[in-house]
Design a protein around this motif. Sequence first.
Motif, mmCIF file in Angstrom:
data_model
loop_
_atom_site.group_PDB
_atom_site.id
_atom_site.type_symbol
_atom_site.label_atom_id
_atom_site.label_comp_id
_atom_site.label_asym_id
_atom_site.label_seq_id
_atom_site.Cartn_x
_atom_site.Cartn_y
_atom_site.Cartn_z
ATOM 1 N N ALA A 258 10.306 8.062 15.451
ATOM 2 C CA ALA A 258 10.514 9.468 15.768
ATOM 3 C C ALA A 258 9.222 10.255 15.656
ATOM 4 N N SER A 259 8.385 9.883 14.671
ATOM 5 C CA SER A 259 7.151 10.641 14.436
ATOM 6 C C SER A 259 5.920 9.753 14.282
ATOM 7 N N ASP B 89 0.858 -1.175 0.000
ATOM 8 C CA ASP B 89 0.000 0.000 0.000
ATOM 9 C C ASP B 89 0.899 1.232 0.000
ATOM 10 N N LEU B 90 0.801 2.029 -1.075
ATOM 11 C CA LEU B 90 1.709 3.155 -1.301
ATOM 12 C C LEU B 90 1.231 4.455 -0.672
ATOM 13 N N ARG B 91 0.075 4.444 -0.071
ATOM 14 C CA ARG B 91 -0.492 5.684 0.463
ATOM 15 C C ARG B 91 0.233 6.110 1.739
ATOM 16 N N GLU B 92 -0.047 7.321 2.175
ATOM 17 C CA GLU B 92 0.567 7.837 3.386
ATOM 18 C C GLU B 92 0.125 7.018 4.600
ATOM 19 N N PRO B 93 0.950 6.990 5.652
ATOM 20 C CA PRO B 93 0.659 6.126 6.799
ATOM 21 C C PRO B 93 -0.715 6.300 7.426
ATOM 22 N N GLY C 258 2.974 10.488 16.624
ATOM 23 C CA GLY C 258 3.899 11.506 17.122
ATOM 24 C C GLY C 258 5.137 10.912 17.747
ATOM 25 N N SER C 259 4.998 9.705 18.283
ATOM 26 C CA SER C 259 6.112 8.905 18.808
ATOM 27 C C SER C 259 7.093 9.738 19.647
#
Length: 450
Positions: free
Chosen positions: A415-416, A269-273, A440-441
């Motif tokens: 990190a994020s 899946d290439l979409r944003e997280p 946000g991690s």
Amino acid sequence: MLLEKIKTPGLSHLSYLIGSGGKAAVIDPRRDCEIYLEKARAEGLEITHIFETHRNEDLITGSPVLAEMTGAKVLHGPNAAGEIAFAQTAREGDTFEIGQLTIEVLETPGHTDDHLAFVIHDREYADGPVGVFTGDALFVGDVGRTDFYPDRKREVAGLLYDSLQKLLALGDQAILYPAHGAGSVCGSGMAEREFSTIGHERRNNPRLQIGERKAFVEAKIAENHYQPPYFRLMERLNIEGAQAAPRVVRPKRLTLPEMRRATADHVIDLREPLAYAGAHFPGSMCLPVGMISAFAGWFIREGETILLVGSDEEQLSSAMSHLTRIGLDNVIGGYNGVVPAAGNGVAMNTIPMVDTDTVKSRLEGSDAGWTLLDVRDADEREAAAIDGSMHIYVGELNERWSELDKDKSYTLMCASGMRATVAAGWLASRGFGNIDVYLGSMGAWKAANG
């Protein structure tokens, strides 16, 4: 006269076209190499030479293909791990004429045994070299990694130190032309800037501030680097010579029924997280287009089949380019439209996002069935970590997922939240059902805790 940099996004690979007097040379071409021929023809130049600074580990060279297209001679360094099937050997002191330019060879081992630098001289301005193609020996803000020969780690770190002294001796006026920019896996401290000189690096590059050879060696062997499995594939193909890149601008378009019937080793899946976390096909993993170059080679093996899921044609096309450059191009098809698929009754999976308060509460509760899993790299972990968390680098989950208990719960963090979602998607594709992502991690944790 022409000197043009061609940047490959994702890999942060920098190659060059240099020309004078009707002739041209290409330095470290990528696999989809038509761009060099097109640019040379537009300037009325004939490509006569192809220079390789070393056998690349992170991408497939285009040298054998470009040589076949142009009749150009390929030059590569001595001491390669195997005989470079498509190249002649260049050695220290060899020179090559490109119009009024002379390209001089320096042997600069350390990053790899076969590493060369190519020094540019302009015969009409003889007071010092104009510039130097430094490959992976010297970058803007960093120097090359030296971890490819673990049994000889002190030796090769020392060789790199000696090679850097050769480069520094070229003079402060020499312009630096490295093979990678910031974001490459070949160095962790590169500047965002892609222009510099030997003089500027002498004064500002942290690794060049280490004056003693022994101290430099100790600093290099203390570095943490990761080697994705696909590096071995790149090394082999860059000795044997890979075939031309597939002339495919996008994968075969699949309808929803075709997509659901298709069998592939990996559904990506290439979409944003956040889009992936909100809804994705069961069994698919999260690998946004911009992260393919960094992480696809950890999870996908040579010859394994791939099915791509995106939100638009551009995503599918870009993904194909990135995969082709690292030899993972066995793509059986592509599908756009997760939301329309859901509208047609296809059941989707989700991955919940949790906040800092939830993570704190779970840590304080000491739940033996729950683990906060940190997937950042070792340097990030060493700089700051959350007490009670477990560490496995995201790429190493390709095999180490088997160490985890599918009956337990995991919160993934980085990190994020970006890499954490990639890690969560991989675990989900391996059958883990009790997972979520700390949105946000580490950034959110630091903000909440001062």
